[in-house]
Structure formats: structure tokens, C-alpha cells
Enzyme design. Structure first.
Site, PDB file in Angstrom:
ATOM      1  N   LYS A 110       0.796  -1.254   0.026  1.00 46.57           N
ATOM      2  CA  LYS A 110      -0.036  -0.027   0.029  1.00 46.57           C
ATOM      3  C   LYS A 110       0.969   1.165   0.090  1.00 46.57           C
ATOM      4  N   ALA A 163      -3.740 -12.875 -12.684  1.00 44.00           N
ATOM      5  CA  ALA A 163      -4.366 -11.532 -12.536  1.00 44.00           C
ATOM      6  C   ALA A 163      -5.192 -11.761 -11.441  1.00 44.00           C
ATOM      7  N   HIS A 195      -7.202  -9.203   8.056  1.00 41.02           N
ATOM      8  CA  HIS A 195      -8.367  -9.109   9.011  1.00 41.02           C
ATOM      9  C   HIS A 195      -9.010 -10.301   9.206  1.00 41.02           C
ATOM     10  N   HIS A 238     -24.027  14.672   3.071  1.00 42.63           N
ATOM     11  CA  HIS A 238     -23.705  15.338   1.615  1.00 42.63           C
ATOM     12  C   HIS A 238     -22.640  16.318   1.792  1.00 42.63           C
ATOM     13  N   GLU A 290      -2.940 -14.516 -17.402  1.00 42.78           N
ATOM     14  CA  GLU A 290      -3.715 -15.398 -16.554  1.00 42.78           C
ATOM     15  C   GLU A 290      -4.480 -16.563 -17.201  1.00 42.78           C
ATOM     16  N   VAL A 308      -5.020 -10.608  -6.927  1.00 44.10           N
ATOM     17  CA  VAL A 308      -5.071  -9.338  -6.365  1.00 44.10           C
ATOM     18  C   VAL A 308      -3.549  -8.919  -6.343  1.00 44.10           C
ATOM     19  N   ILE A 309      -2.582  -9.736  -5.882  1.00 46.07           N
ATOM     20  CA  ILE A 309      -1.189  -9.217  -6.017  1.00 46.07           C
ATOM     21  C   ILE A 309      -0.937  -8.947  -7.486  1.00 46.07           C
ATOM     22  N   GLY A 368      10.028 -21.606  16.032  1.00 44.88           N
ATOM     23  CA  GLY A 368       9.118 -22.622  17.012  1.00 44.88           C
ATOM     24  C   GLY A 368       9.140 -23.987  16.409  1.00 44.88           C
ATOM     25  N   GLY A 396       1.186 -18.789   8.920  1.00 50.67           N
ATOM     26  CA  GLY A 396       0.817 -18.084   7.717  1.00 50.67           C
ATOM     27  C   GLY A 396       0.911 -18.827   6.476  1.00 50.67           C
TER      28      GLY A 396
HETATM   29  P1  FAD Z   1       1.432 -14.209   8.409  1.00 49.91           P
HETATM   30  O1  FAD Z   1       1.313 -12.839   8.152  1.00 49.91           O
HETATM   31  O2  FAD Z   1       2.146 -15.172   6.798  1.00 49.91           O
HETATM   32  O3  FAD Z   1       2.487 -14.556   9.481  1.00 49.91           O
HETATM   33  C1  FAD Z   1       2.986 -15.800   9.888  1.00 49.91           C
HETATM   34  C2  FAD Z   1       4.442 -15.651  10.504  1.00 49.91           C
HETATM   35  O4  FAD Z   1       5.026 -16.806  11.308  1.00 49.91           O
HETATM   36  C3  FAD Z   1       5.447 -15.016   9.682  1.00 49.91           C
HETATM   37  O5  FAD Z   1       6.156 -13.850  10.246  1.00 49.91           O
HETATM   38  C4  FAD Z   1       6.536 -16.100   9.777  1.00 49.91           C
HETATM   39  O6  FAD Z   1       7.948 -15.699   9.737  1.00 49.91           O
HETATM   40  C5  FAD Z   1       6.202 -16.830  11.086  1.00 49.91           C
HETATM   41  N1  FAD Z   1       6.680 -17.983  11.289  1.00 49.91           N
HETATM   42  C6  FAD Z   1       6.248 -19.191  10.372  1.00 49.91           C
HETATM   43  N2  FAD Z   1       6.819 -20.386  10.921  1.00 49.91           N
HETATM   44  C7  FAD Z   1       7.254 -20.076  12.181  1.00 49.91           C
HETATM   45  C8  FAD Z   1       7.981 -20.991  12.896  1.00 49.91           C
HETATM   46  N3  FAD Z   1       8.162 -22.072  12.834  1.00 49.91           N
HETATM   47  N4  FAD Z   1       8.393 -20.286  14.172  1.00 49.91           N
HETATM   48  C9  FAD Z   1       8.500 -18.747  14.200  1.00 49.91           C
HETATM   49  N5  FAD Z   1       7.671 -18.123  13.391  1.00 49.91           N
HETATM   50  C10 FAD Z   1       7.143 -18.647  12.330  1.00 49.91           C
HETATM   51  N6  FAD Z   1      -4.179  -9.045   3.205  1.00 49.91           N
HETATM   52  C11 FAD Z   1      -5.398  -7.898   3.338  1.00 49.91           C
HETATM   53  O7  FAD Z   1      -6.139  -8.566   4.173  1.00 49.91           O
HETATM   54  N7  FAD Z   1      -5.255  -7.006   2.872  1.00 49.91           N
HETATM   55  C12 FAD Z   1      -3.994  -6.644   2.155  1.00 49.91           C
HETATM   56  O8  FAD Z   1      -3.848  -5.453   1.378  1.00 49.91           O
HETATM   57  C13 FAD Z   1      -3.179  -7.429   1.708  1.00 49.91           C
HETATM   58  N8  FAD Z   1      -2.090  -7.183   0.887  1.00 49.91           N
HETATM   59  C14 FAD Z   1      -1.030  -8.217   0.701  1.00 49.91           C
HETATM   60  C15 FAD Z   1      -0.043  -7.844  -0.115  1.00 49.91           C
HETATM   61  C16 FAD Z   1       0.842  -8.780  -0.421  1.00 49.91           C
HETATM   62  C17 FAD Z   1       1.845  -8.572  -1.525  1.00 49.91           C
HETATM   63  C18 FAD Z   1       0.830 -10.405   0.305  1.00 49.91           C
HETATM   64  C19 FAD Z   1       1.732 -11.360   0.002  1.00 49.91           C
HETATM   65  C20 FAD Z   1      -0.185 -10.473   1.064  1.00 49.91           C
HETATM   66  C21 FAD Z   1      -1.340  -9.701   1.316  1.00 49.91           C
HETATM   67  N9  FAD Z   1      -2.082  -9.891   2.034  1.00 49.91           N
HETATM   68  C22 FAD Z   1      -3.304  -8.904   2.379  1.00 49.91           C
HETATM   69  C23 FAD Z   1      -2.482 -11.003   2.736  1.00 49.91           C
HETATM   70  C24 FAD Z   1      -2.045 -10.996   4.071  1.00 49.91           C
HETATM   71  O9  FAD Z   1      -0.673 -10.633   4.340  1.00 49.91           O
HETATM   72  C25 FAD Z   1      -2.127 -12.340   4.945  1.00 49.91           C
HETATM   73  O10 FAD Z   1      -3.495 -12.864   4.870  1.00 49.91           O
HETATM   74  C26 FAD Z   1      -1.629 -12.424   6.343  1.00 49.91           C
HETATM   75  O11 FAD Z   1      -0.381 -11.772   6.784  1.00 49.91           O
HETATM   76  C27 FAD Z   1      -2.057 -13.740   6.949  1.00 49.91           C
HETATM   77  O12 FAD Z   1      -1.706 -13.675   8.559  1.00 49.91           O
HETATM   78  P2  FAD Z   1      -1.164 -14.833   9.358  1.00 49.91           P
HETATM   79  O13 FAD Z   1      -0.947 -14.240  10.744  1.00 49.91           O
HETATM   80  O14 FAD Z   1      -2.258 -15.934   9.074  1.00 49.91           O
HETATM   81  O15 FAD Z   1       0.269 -15.272   8.731  1.00 49.91           O
HETATM   82  P1  NAD Z   2      -4.951 -14.968  -6.067  1.00 50.74           P
HETATM   83  O1  NAD Z   2      -5.484 -16.303  -5.652  1.00 50.74           O
HETATM   84  O2  NAD Z   2      -5.501 -13.489  -5.682  1.00 50.74           O
HETATM   85  O3  NAD Z   2      -4.575 -14.737  -7.636  1.00 50.74           O
HETATM   86  C1  NAD Z   2      -3.862 -15.829  -8.377  1.00 50.74           C
HETATM   87  C2  NAD Z   2      -4.332 -15.658  -9.982  1.00 50.74           C
HETATM   88  O4  NAD Z   2      -3.238 -16.479 -10.584  1.00 50.74           O
HETATM   89  C3  NAD Z   2      -5.610 -16.374 -10.272  1.00 50.74           C
HETATM   90  O5  NAD Z   2      -6.149 -15.498 -11.082  1.00 50.74           O
HETATM   91  C4  NAD Z   2      -5.358 -17.454 -10.781  1.00 50.74           C
HETATM   92  O6  NAD Z   2      -6.327 -17.886 -11.639  1.00 50.74           O
HETATM   93  C5  NAD Z   2      -3.790 -17.160 -11.382  1.00 50.74           C
HETATM   94  N1  NAD Z   2      -3.171 -18.302 -11.732  1.00 50.74           N
HETATM   95  C6  NAD Z   2      -3.013 -19.437 -10.946  1.00 50.74           C
HETATM   96  N2  NAD Z   2      -2.099 -20.349 -11.660  1.00 50.74           N
HETATM   97  C7  NAD Z   2      -1.738 -19.652 -12.780  1.00 50.74           C
HETATM   98  C8  NAD Z   2      -0.751 -19.944 -13.813  1.00 50.74           C
HETATM   99  N3  NAD Z   2      -0.140 -21.100 -13.817  1.00 50.74           N
HETATM  100  N4  NAD Z   2      -0.785 -19.160 -14.921  1.00 50.74           N
HETATM  101  C9  NAD Z   2      -1.390 -17.982 -14.989  1.00 50.74           C
HETATM  102  N5  NAD Z   2      -2.289 -17.713 -13.830  1.00 50.74           N
HETATM  103  C10 NAD Z   2      -2.330 -18.554 -12.813  1.00 50.74           C
HETATM  104  O7  NAD Z   2      -3.334 -14.725  -5.408  1.00 50.74           O
HETATM  105  P2  NAD Z   2      -2.235 -13.836  -5.277  1.00 50.74           P
HETATM  106  O8  NAD Z   2      -2.572 -12.469  -6.117  1.00 50.74           O
HETATM  107  O9  NAD Z   2      -1.041 -14.494  -5.459  1.00 50.74           O
HETATM  108  O10 NAD Z   2      -2.258 -13.311  -3.675  1.00 50.74           O
HETATM  109  C11 NAD Z   2      -2.200 -14.382  -2.813  1.00 50.74           C
HETATM  110  C12 NAD Z   2      -3.004 -13.956  -1.615  1.00 50.74           C
HETATM  111  O11 NAD Z   2      -2.891 -12.815  -1.081  1.00 50.74           O
HETATM  112  C13 NAD Z   2      -4.597 -13.899  -1.872  1.00 50.74           C
HETATM  113  O12 NAD Z   2      -5.298 -14.812  -1.180  1.00 50.74           O
HETATM  114  C14 NAD Z   2      -4.986 -12.369  -1.618  1.00 50.74           C
HETATM  115  O13 NAD Z   2      -6.143 -12.709  -0.827  1.00 50.74           O
HETATM  116  C15 NAD Z   2      -3.753 -12.129  -0.532  1.00 50.74           C
HETATM  117  N6  NAD Z   2      -3.772 -10.891  -0.884  1.00 50.74           N
HETATM  118  C16 NAD Z   2      -4.625  -9.836  -0.417  1.00 50.74           C
HETATM  119  C17 NAD Z   2      -4.618  -8.615  -0.889  1.00 50.74           C
HETATM  120  C18 NAD Z   2      -5.721  -7.626  -0.458  1.00 50.74           C
HETATM  121  O14 NAD Z   2      -6.513  -7.973   0.391  1.00 50.74           O
HETATM  122  N7  NAD Z   2      -5.667  -6.324  -1.061  1.00 50.74           N
HETATM  123  C19 NAD Z   2      -3.536  -8.018  -1.752  1.00 50.74           C
HETATM  124  C20 NAD Z   2      -2.475  -9.011  -2.089  1.00 50.74           C
HETATM  125  C21 NAD Z   2      -2.612 -10.341  -1.592  1.00 50.74           C
END
Ligand code: FAD
Ligand code: NAD
Length: 464
Positions: free
Chosen positions: A50, A179, A320, A443, A201, A181-182, A114, A142
Site C-alpha cells: 500500500k 491476474a 483481517h 452530503h 492469466e 490481487v497481487i 518454534g 501463515g
Molecule cells: P503471516 O502474516 O504469514 O505470519 C506468519 C508469521 O509466522 C511469519 O512472520 C513467519 O515468519 C512466522 N513463522 C512461520 N513459521 C514459524 C515458526 N516455525 N516459528 C516462528 N515463526 C514462524 N491481506 C489483506 O487483508 N489486505 C491486503 O491489502 C493484503 N495485501 C497483501 C499484499 C501482499 C504482497 C501479500 C503477499 C499478502 C497480502 N495480504 C493482504 C495477505 C496477508 O498478508 C495475509 O493474509 C496475512 O498476513 C496472514 O496472516 P497470518 O498471521 O495468518 O500469517
Molecule cells: P490470487 O489467488 O488472488 O490470484 C492468483 C491468480 O493467478 C488467479 O487469478 C489464478 O487464476 C492465477 N493463476 C494460477 N495459476 C496460474 C498459472 N499457472 N498461470 C497463470 N495464472 C495462474 O493470488 P495472489 O494474487 O498471488 O494473492 C495471494 C493471496 O494474498 C490472496 O489470497 C489474496 O487474498 C492475498 N492478498 C490480498 C490482498 C488484498 O486484500 N488487497 C492483496 C494482495 C494479496
């Protein structure tokens, strides 16, 4: 050390769970191996993406949108190193904030990896090796990037989202695989910064889980902005050399192969659960066929006293959603009745305009045979959107045909994510479209488009 609760993983699921458990009087430790709290979200996910979306949006606005307001600036250029440095500071300020919250709540932050060695025992390997004993364990480890066979990520020429958040220059040509979210968020960042971006995609549509009408309109808007799409196409291989990356593509349905060249390729085809080195086998637990840890309604795994939440248990991989589960599981462990309403979790794509959804799509309601009414309102008819110069998009409400209860909402538009929150609360309280329509909306606000879409459910919008 002996605890009531040891949380493994300090992401949004784990750290929020630790805070809520401490509020409820438990003695809590949180084990995190990354070297910083906040997990994927704060370090390499939600927050850094962001920050770059904001910086690149400002750059684009300055270049193309200020003139019509009568504002002239000299030549505009971008310094990617400064942009990345700012992003890094946003991240470190946020992660430091969680360390502060841990201190405030008297949570022990244990730095290291851990490993569960028995129910109630976690070995930590880190700066100092230690063994923690505990009444309860919450696994919140995660997820990680899903790799694509034949396309080896080197985080320089072929990057995951993590590499794309720390690039040292703007590529001339970028190919995004996926195509989702990322792909659309980070593809937008580099398109705004000047890259020629093509998104490949596998499916015939972008943003697969979204409402069909939203997917179509969003694709048109993104194409207008300059993103190119190759839908129904799979990438079967990549060769990286000093000259760049050459990708081999094939139609998803099979057919003749072609090539596509890029300076940088972003692999964004989804994320997979992460349980490496966690020691699940020592307690007789195994991840399921897709790698997720299975839990019951109370987030309990098959082993008494071992719970799991967040991305590692599947469902929507959202920060969230993980946070809500973190709160719920802490309350359940404390003997309270924690609960997550999965039917009212919003999902937002932070492109410009934003895309937001909550509840059911029209396709889902049709498949389930639910009779529904549709109310739609375009931002072109909203005074504030016109004043702000952001009229792309619409609000679409789906309500039960008999009861008028709001079943889903889909928005493309300015601040769609923030606007959606009103509908989330409405759905949480089981509101009808008429309930929302009869609430006064200030408004001139973008939110008036929601009121109008709710009125449109009953075919009585005031401004179209
Ligand atoms: P994580 O955030 O993955 O945290 C898990 C943690 O556990 C990590 O820090 C890892 O180092 C640690 N860990 C793993 N194994 C061990 C171990 N054995 N010992 C100690 N530590 C360990 N979601 C949204 O809602 N809004 C967004 O805008 C959004 N944008 C995103 C953008 C990107 C580029 C990506 C990749 C993801 C995005 N997400 C977004 C998804 C979001 O980041 C995840 O859904 C969220 O972080 C999941 O939270 P979690 O606590 O389950 O796991
Ligand atoms: P995604 O599941 O949102 O999208 C992956 C896309 O890749 C899908 O459209 C799928 O059909 C396509 N795909 C899969 N295999 C393929 C292939 N071999 N060739 C071409 N296309 C293929 O996954 P993401 O964008 O990697 O994001 C990962 C997770 O992170 C998502 O679950 C998302 O919820 C979370 N995330 C959330 C936000 C947000 O909330 N704003 C932002 C970034 C990531």
C-alpha cells in the site's frame, strides 16, 4: 518458561491473538523467526504494497491529473530508491509499534523458530535456544508464495511479491503471471511508474472470486490505464539471461506455444500454507492434501490444546480474517464464546479505482437458487465523485427478493474499501436494503452512492 499460551507466528493472526489473550489475563509468549513482528502483512504484504501504491498513485496524479485543476508543476520524475526507502520506514515504524504493544500487554516476544516437540512444549531455535512449556499452543505460521514449475524465482529478474516490493529500478517491460490481487496491485504500481505491463492469466477472467460484472468492468478500466491482459493463457517455462527473461506461453486449453519477453517477471499465482519445520509430526498432526492445517469450529486441531488460525488454515487469505480468528481463538481458550462471521468479511483490491466486495456474488446466488433483487448506482451520478474527478465505477447491492436482507455488495470506485465498511456493519446486524437506504448519509459524500444503490434495490433511486 511456562505459559498459558504460546503463539507460533507473529503475523496479524498471531500477534492479535497474543494481545487478546493477554488482555484476558493469560501469560503469553509469541515466537517469531522473521526478526520482526507483523508477519507477511506488515513486512512483505499489505503495508509495503500500500505504501508503493500510494507513492505511485501520487506520481501518476502529478503527471496527469493536476493540470485540469489549474495546477502546473515542472518536470516530474521518480526516484525509486527514495520511494523504497520510504516504504521500508513505513514498515519498520509499524513493526516497532507491535513490539511496543507486546511490552504494554506484557507478552514475551521470543525471537526464533518454534518447533512443537510435544503437546504443551515448543522448542525455540534462535539467538538463544530455549524450551517453552505451555497449556495451549496457537499455530499462526501463515503462508508463502506458491511457486510455478519451470519459472524459478531469483527475486531479481523473476520475482515474487517480496522481490517486487524492493526493486532497485523500474523495468521497461514487466510480465505479471496471475491476474489476482497481487498481480493487479503490483502490476498497477509498476505500470504507473512507467513499465509496460502484461498480465498473463490462466483463466478467461481477472480477479476470479469477484462478481462477474465487476470483473468485466475492472478489466476494461485497467486496460484503459495501459495494463495488457493475456487471458486463458498458461506459462510453461522461463529462461533468464543477461538480456532479460523469455517466457513460453500456451493457451490454457492447449494449442501452439508462443514466447513473451520481459525485463522482470512477477509470479503471483497464489499463496500456500507454511508449516515447514513446525514439528507437526511430533504430535501426530499432518497438514491436509493442500498443505493446510485442519481445525474444528473452535480452531482446535486434532490434538487437544493445539489450535491454528490465519492463512495456515485456509479460507480467505486476508489479514483481517486472520485477526478475527486470533481474537476468537483467544476468547475460546479463555472459556468465552469467540466467533467469526465468515459471511461478512470484506475483500478489497487496492487498485485505482479500488474494488471491494462483501457477501455473495450474483453468480453464487444464482447457483444457490436464491431469489434476489439488484440495486445499482454509478459514481458518475454522485456529486462528490464528480467534484473529486473520480467517477469510474459503481455500487451494486444484492438483496433477498423476499426479505430485502442485504446478501452482498460489490463496489468499483474511489475509496471502495472504506465505503464498504458501512455495508459490512449492516450485514453483521442483518440489515435490509431499506434499513441502509433510510439511514441519513452526509452530503456531499461518496457514501451517498451506497444509499442510492440500496434505494435502487426497491427501484426508487433519487439521483438516476
Ligand atoms: P503471516 O502474516 O504469514 O505470519 C506468519 C508469521 O509466522 C511469519 O512472520 C513467519 O515468519 C512466522 N513463522 C512461520 N513459521 C514459524 C515458526 N516455525 N516459528 C516462528 N515463526 C514462524 N491481506 C489483506 O487483508 N489486505 C491486503 O491489502 C493484503 N495485501 C497483501 C499484499 C501482499 C504482497 C501479500 C503477499 C499478502 C497480502 N495480504 C493482504 C495477505 C496477508 O498478508 C495475509 O493474509 C496475512 O498476513 C496472514 O496472516 P497470518 O498471521 O495468518 O500469517
Ligand atoms: P490470487 O489467488 O488472488 O490470484 C492468483 C491468480 O493467478 C488467479 O487469478 C489464478 O487464476 C492465477 N493463476 C494460477 N495459476 C496460474 C498459472 N499457472 N498461470 C497463470 N495464472 C495462474 O493470488 P495472489 O494474487 O498471488 O494473492 C495471494 C493471496 O494474498 C490472496 O489470497 C489474496 O487474498 C492475498 N492478498 C490480498 C490482498 C488484498 O486484500 N488487497 C492483496 C494482495 C494479496
Amino acid at each position: 518458561m511456562s505459559y498459558d499460551l504460546v503463539v507460533i507466528g507473529g503475523g496479524p493472526g498471531g500477534y492479535v491473538c497474543a494481545i487478546r489473550a493477554a488482555q484476558l489475563g493469560m501469560k503469553v509468549a509469541c515466537v517469531e523467526k522473521r526478526g520482526a513482528l507483523g508477519g507477511t502483512c506488515l513486512n512483505v504484504g499489505c503495508i509495503p504494497s500500500k505504501a508503493l501504491l500510494q507513492s505511485s498513485h501520487l506520481y501518476e496524479q502529478t503527471q496527469h491529473e493536476l493540470a485540469e485543476h489549474g495546477i502546473t508543476v515542472g518536470s516530474v520524475s521518480v526516484d525509486i530508491a527514495t520511494m523504497i526507502k520510504r516504504k521500508d520506514k513505513v514498515v519498520s515504524d509499524n513493526t516497532a509499534g507491535i513490539e511496543f504493544l507486546f511490552k504494554k500487554n506484557k507478552i514475551d516476544y521470543i525471537k526464533g523458530a518454534g518447533k512443537i516437540t510435544a503437546a504443551g512444549t515448543v522448542d525455540v531455535t534462535g539467538e538463544t535456544n530455549t524450551t517453552l512449556t505451555t497449556k495451549n499452543i496457537v499455530i499462526a505460521t501463515g503462508s508463502d508464495v506458491t511457486p510455478l514449475p519451470g519459472v524459478t524465482i531469483d527475486e531479481k529478474q523473476i520475482v515474487s511479491s517480496t522481490g517486487a516490493l524492493s526493486m532497485t529500478s523500474v523495468p521497461k517491460k514487466m510480465v505479471v503471471i496471475g491476474a489476482g490481487v497481487i498481480g493487479l496491485e503490483l502490476g498497477s504500481v509498476y505500470r504507473r511508474l512507467g513499465a509496460e505491463v502484461t498480465v498473463v492469466e490462466f483463466l478467461d477472467v481477472i480477479l476470479p472470486p469477484m462478481d462477474g460484472e465487476v470483473r468485466k468492468q475492472m478489466q476494461r478500466l485497467l486496460e484503459k490505464q495501459g495494463l495488457a491482459f493475456r487471458l486463458g493463457t498458461k506459462v510453461t517455462g522461463a529462461v533468464a539471461s543477461e538480456a532479460g527473461v523469455s517466457l513460453t506461453l500456451e493457451p490454457a486449453a492447449g494449442g501452439e506455444a508462443s514466447t513473451l519477453d520481459a525485463d522482470v517477471v512477477l509470479v503471483a499465482i497464489g499463496r500456500r500454507p507454511y508449516t515447514e519445520g513446525l514439528g507437526l509430526d511430533s504430535i501426530g498432526l499432518a497438514a491436509n492434501a493442500r498443505g493446510f492445517i485442519e481445525v474444528d469450529h473452535d480452531y482446535q486441531t486434532a490434538v487437544q490444546g493445539v489450535f491454528a488460525i490465519g492463512d495456515v488454515i485456509g479460507g480467505m487469505m486476508l489479514a483481517h480474517k486472520a485477526e478475527e480468528e486470533g481474537v476468537a481463538v483467544a476468547e475460546l481458550i479463555a472459556g468465552q464464546s469467540g466467533h467469526v462471521n465468515y459471511g461478512a468479511i470484506p475483500s478489497v483490491v487496492y487498485t485505482h479505482p479500488e474494488v471491494a466486495m462483501v457477501g455473495k456474488t450474483e453468480e453464487q446466488l444464482k447457483d444457490a437458487g436464491v431469489a434476489y433483487k439488484v440495486g445499482k448506482f454509478p459514481f458518475t451520478a454522485n456529486g462528490r465523485a464528480r467534484a473529486n474527478g473520480c467517477t469510474d465505477g459503481f455500487v451494486k447491492v444484492l438483496a433477498d427478493a423476499k426479505t430485502d436482507r442485504v446478501l452482498g455488495c460489490h463496489i468499483i470506485g474511489p475509496e471502495a474499501g472504506d465505503l464498504m465498511q458501512e455495508v459490512v456493519v449492516a450485514m453483521e446486524f442483518g440489515a435490509s436494503a431499506e434499513d441502509v437506504a433510510r439511514s441519513s448519509h452526509a452530503h456531499p459524500q461518496l457514501g451517498e452512492a451506497i444509499k442510492e444503490a440500496m434505494l435502487a434495490v426497491d427501484k426508487r433511486p433519487l439521483h438516476v
